[in-house]
Design a protein around this motif. Structure first.
Motif, PDB file in Angstrom:
ATOM      1  N   ARG A 220       0.828  -1.211   0.000  1.00 29.65           N
ATOM      2  CA  ARG A 220       0.000   0.000   0.000  1.00 29.65           C
ATOM      3  C   ARG A 220       0.860   1.257   0.000  1.00 29.65           C
ATOM      4  O   ARG A 220       0.598   2.215  -0.744  1.00 29.65           O
ATOM      5  CB  ARG A 220      -0.897  -0.012   1.235  1.00 29.65           C
ATOM      6  CG  ARG A 220      -1.876   1.164   1.306  1.00 29.65           C
ATOM      7  CD  ARG A 220      -2.402   1.348   2.708  1.00 29.65           C
ATOM      8  NE  ARG A 220      -1.370   1.827   3.602  1.00 29.65           N
ATOM      9  CZ  ARG A 220      -1.214   1.437   4.855  1.00 29.65           C
ATOM     10  NH1 ARG A 220      -1.998   0.501   5.364  1.00 29.65           N
ATOM     11  NH2 ARG A 220      -0.250   1.945   5.604  1.00 29.65           N
ATOM     12  N   ARG A 223       2.514   1.872  -3.473  1.00 27.85           N
ATOM     13  CA  ARG A 223       1.531   2.320  -4.463  1.00 27.85           C
ATOM     14  C   ARG A 223       1.091   3.757  -4.188  1.00 27.85           C
ATOM     15  O   ARG A 223       0.892   4.542  -5.133  1.00 27.85           O
ATOM     16  CB  ARG A 223       0.334   1.377  -4.480  1.00 27.85           C
ATOM     17  CG  ARG A 223       0.662   0.006  -5.054  1.00 27.85           C
ATOM     18  CD  ARG A 223      -0.583  -0.804  -5.361  1.00 27.85           C
ATOM     19  NE  ARG A 223      -0.242  -2.084  -5.941  1.00 27.85           N
ATOM     20  CZ  ARG A 223       0.060  -2.266  -7.224  1.00 27.85           C
ATOM     21  NH1 ARG A 223       0.044  -1.234  -8.051  1.00 27.85           N
ATOM     22  NH2 ARG A 223       0.357  -3.474  -7.691  1.00 27.85           N
ATOM     23  N   GLU A 224       0.949   4.118  -2.921  1.00 29.84           N
ATOM     24  CA  GLU A 224       0.595   5.503  -2.604  1.00 29.84           C
ATOM     25  C   GLU A 224       1.711   6.456  -3.013  1.00 29.84           C
ATOM     26  O   GLU A 224       1.448   7.566  -3.470  1.00 29.84           O
ATOM     27  CB  GLU A 224       0.303   5.636  -1.113  1.00 29.84           C
ATOM     28  CG  GLU A 224      -1.012   4.999  -0.677  1.00 29.84           C
ATOM     29  CD  GLU A 224      -1.224   5.093   0.820  1.00 29.84           C
ATOM     30  OE1 GLU A 224      -0.271   5.504   1.534  1.00 29.84           O
ATOM     31  OE2 GLU A 224      -2.334   4.759   1.283  1.00 29.84           O
ATOM     32  N   ASP A 228      -0.760   7.987  -9.373  1.00 26.56           N
ATOM     33  CA  ASP A 228      -1.268   7.598 -10.690  1.00 26.56           C
ATOM     34  C   ASP A 228      -0.204   7.859 -11.753  1.00 26.56           C
ATOM     35  O   ASP A 228       0.242   8.999 -11.922  1.00 26.56           O
ATOM     36  CB  ASP A 228      -2.540   8.378 -11.027  1.00 26.56           C
ATOM     37  CG  ASP A 228      -3.686   8.044 -10.086  1.00 26.56           C
ATOM     38  OD1 ASP A 228      -3.750   6.883  -9.643  1.00 26.56           O
ATOM     39  OD2 ASP A 228      -4.496   8.944  -9.783  1.00 26.56           O
ATOM     40  N   GLU A 236       4.035  -2.779 -11.695  1.00 26.44           N
ATOM     41  CA  GLU A 236       4.108  -3.862 -10.716  1.00 26.44           C
ATOM     42  C   GLU A 236       4.973  -3.432  -9.541  1.00 26.44           C
ATOM     43  O   GLU A 236       6.049  -2.845  -9.726  1.00 26.44           O
ATOM     44  CB  GLU A 236       4.705  -5.113 -11.373  1.00 26.44           C
ATOM     45  CG  GLU A 236       4.846  -6.292 -10.418  1.00 26.44           C
ATOM     46  CD  GLU A 236       5.511  -7.488 -11.079  1.00 26.44           C
ATOM     47  OE1 GLU A 236       5.847  -8.456 -10.346  1.00 26.44           O
ATOM     48  OE2 GLU A 236       5.713  -7.458 -12.315  1.00 26.44           O
ATOM     49  N   VAL A 237       4.517  -3.715  -8.323  1.00 26.52           N
ATOM     50  CA  VAL A 237       5.288  -3.424  -7.118  1.00 26.52           C
ATOM     51  C   VAL A 237       6.073  -4.670  -6.734  1.00 26.52           C
ATOM     52  O   VAL A 237       5.513  -5.767  -6.645  1.00 26.52           O
ATOM     53  CB  VAL A 237       4.379  -2.983  -5.955  1.00 26.52           C
ATOM     54  CG1 VAL A 237       5.189  -2.810  -4.669  1.00 26.52           C
ATOM     55  CG2 VAL A 237       3.679  -1.673  -6.299  1.00 26.52           C
TER      56      VAL A 237
END
Length: 452
Positions: A220, A223-224, A228, A236-237
């Motif tokens: 999380r 991605r934060e 965007d 991909e993380v």
């Protein structure tokens, strides 16, 4: 703005110059071609210098077929200061240089690419001789880009800003890679549960295995941090657990996943600081198999904080915490989230083995009572009914640390803590010192709500 390319007219430098000219054409920028005569001393061999100037002129003619404007400029020596003066730094959008093919003196072991990156006036793209980067610049294919992301480091913002620029030029598949220490992450998040090795995949049954809760939080957070990403290509993380030098782990992921370009942010440390802390970017730049982009901190875009949509409220069941709950509810608004947290301060006789998924539980017989009391703190008005609520009761030696750990686990935008000058005889009441410690130590914004 301009694309700057340093060349010594070697085969490696010619390939890098072709990439630079192609990018300049795609971006509509002029190309400044800096000839670096790394064979000729500063005050000798004028004939050799003249021959180098002729070679630079011929290289400029070749590159003009790829892009409109090419300005050749011959320089003596390979000094970074002579290459990138104030004028060049002001105009540079990107500095392109061959990663290999440069001569180094006996006393200077770093390559020109490393010294340009360390100078830090613009992003430095160190090009190696493979066709992937050139084919991407010509619009023929997508590029596999690995970007180093640390959710708690400002250098990530610069790397992500550069990544956005890349995706505006052409399609990029992104591997957002975070090198993390499982032990340090568990401590930061206040997760004391023993790792159950038997539940892990056979390949992960080592001391570097990530607890599932830790993994969810880190996914999380990365991605934060990415936000965007516009443009073509998947994102991909990749979480890479490990110890030791982060550069080695980034290089491992780049090799294993066949990354064609590695993007890393930089700390512009100098002297003793560089020797003490090391440099992730320099380690990647020196040992990478493919091209590398090193991004200085000045490139990052300012982060715009959106209005808070989630808040954590430490609850001690006093009037002050009731007012903090009401304030948090009004801030997040309908559809927002408020997490109520009660921290029981451990006494000496209550300390025991830490065996709970997340943090220590409340003392036996009290947990259910505390959770019920927390749910009773939720307001019943129409605005509150449109808010998502959650509650948690934990125990800890240091109340402020336990609150900070909960903010990291929950990923909230804001902490609302109530204070009161009036002493209330309530077990585990929050002292004013706790609010001061939160302001000093919490990574999230802290709102202190005084009671009337």
């Amino acid at each position: 703005m301009a694309i700057i390319c340093a060349t010594n007219l070697s085969a490696d430098a010619a390939h890098a110059a072709t990439v630079a000219a192609t990018l300049a054409c795609r971006l509509g920028e002029p190309l400044l071609l800096l000839g670096v005569d790394d064979e000729v001393p500063d005050t000798e061999a004028p004939d050799a210098l003249s021959a180098a100037e002729g070679g630079l002129a011929a290289e400029a003619v070749r590159l003009r077929a790829l892009t409109g404007t090419v300005e050749p400029r011959m320089l003596r020596g390979a000094s970074v200061e002579s290459l990138l003066g104030e004028e060049e730094c002001r105009s540079a959008r990107l500095v392109v240089v061959a990663a290999e093919g440069w001569r180094t003196s006996a006393w200077r072991k770093t390559s020109l690419a490393e010294r340009l990156a360390r100078h830090g006036c613009a992003p430095v793209l160190a090009v190696r001789r493979d066709t992937a980067l050139l084919d991407w610049a010509r619009g023929r294919r997508r590029l596999m880009v690995m970007v180093g992301v640390d959710p708690r480091s400002s250098t990530s913002d610069a790397a992500i800003t550069f990544l956005r620029e890349l995706r505006r030029v052409g399609g990029c598949d992104v591997l957002a890679t975070y090198v993390c220490s499982p032990l340090e992450e568990r401590e930061r998040l206040g997760i004391h549960t023993p790792v159950h090795v038997e539940r892990l995949d056979a390949r992960e049954r080592t001391m570097e295995g990530l607890d599932p809760l830790v993994e969810r939080v880190l996914m999380r957070e990365v991605r934060e941090r990415l936000g965007d990403l516009e443009g073509e290509g998947r994102v991909e993380v990749v979480l890479e657990p490990g110890y030791g030098r982060p550069a080695d782990h980034l290089l491992h992921v780049a090799h294993a996943r066949s990354a064609e370009l590695t993007v890393v942010g930089m700390h512009l440390r100098g002297g003793v600081q560089r020797l003490w802390h090391g440099s992730v970017s320099e380690g990647v730049l020196r040992h990478a198999e493919r091209s590398v982009a090193c991004i200085p901190p000045g490139v990052r875009e300012p982060r715009r904080l959106p209005p808070p949509r989630s808040a954590l409220v430490p609850v001690d069941f006093t009037v002050a915490s009731v007012q903090a709950i009401a304030q948090a509810c009004s801030l997040v608004g309908p559809g927002g989230r408020v997490h109520l947290l009660h921290v029981h301060r451990l006494r000496g006789r209550e300390r025991g083995p830490r065996d709970f998924h997340g943090v220590l539980p409340e003392p036996d017989g009290e947990r259910d009572v505390v959770l019920q009391r927390l749910w009773q703190q939720v307001p019943r008005d129409p605005v509150a009914r449109a808010v998502h609520w959650s509650v948690e009761g934990v125990s800890g030696d240091d109340v402020a640390v336990a609150i900070c750990q909960a903010t990291e686990r929950e990923g909230v935008d804001l902490v609302c803590v109530g204070t009161s000058a009036r002493r209330e005889v309530v077990p585990d009441a929050l002292e004013e010192a706790v609010a001061r410690q939160l302001v000093l130590r919490c990574r999230k914004p802290v709102m202190v709500v005084p009671s009337a």
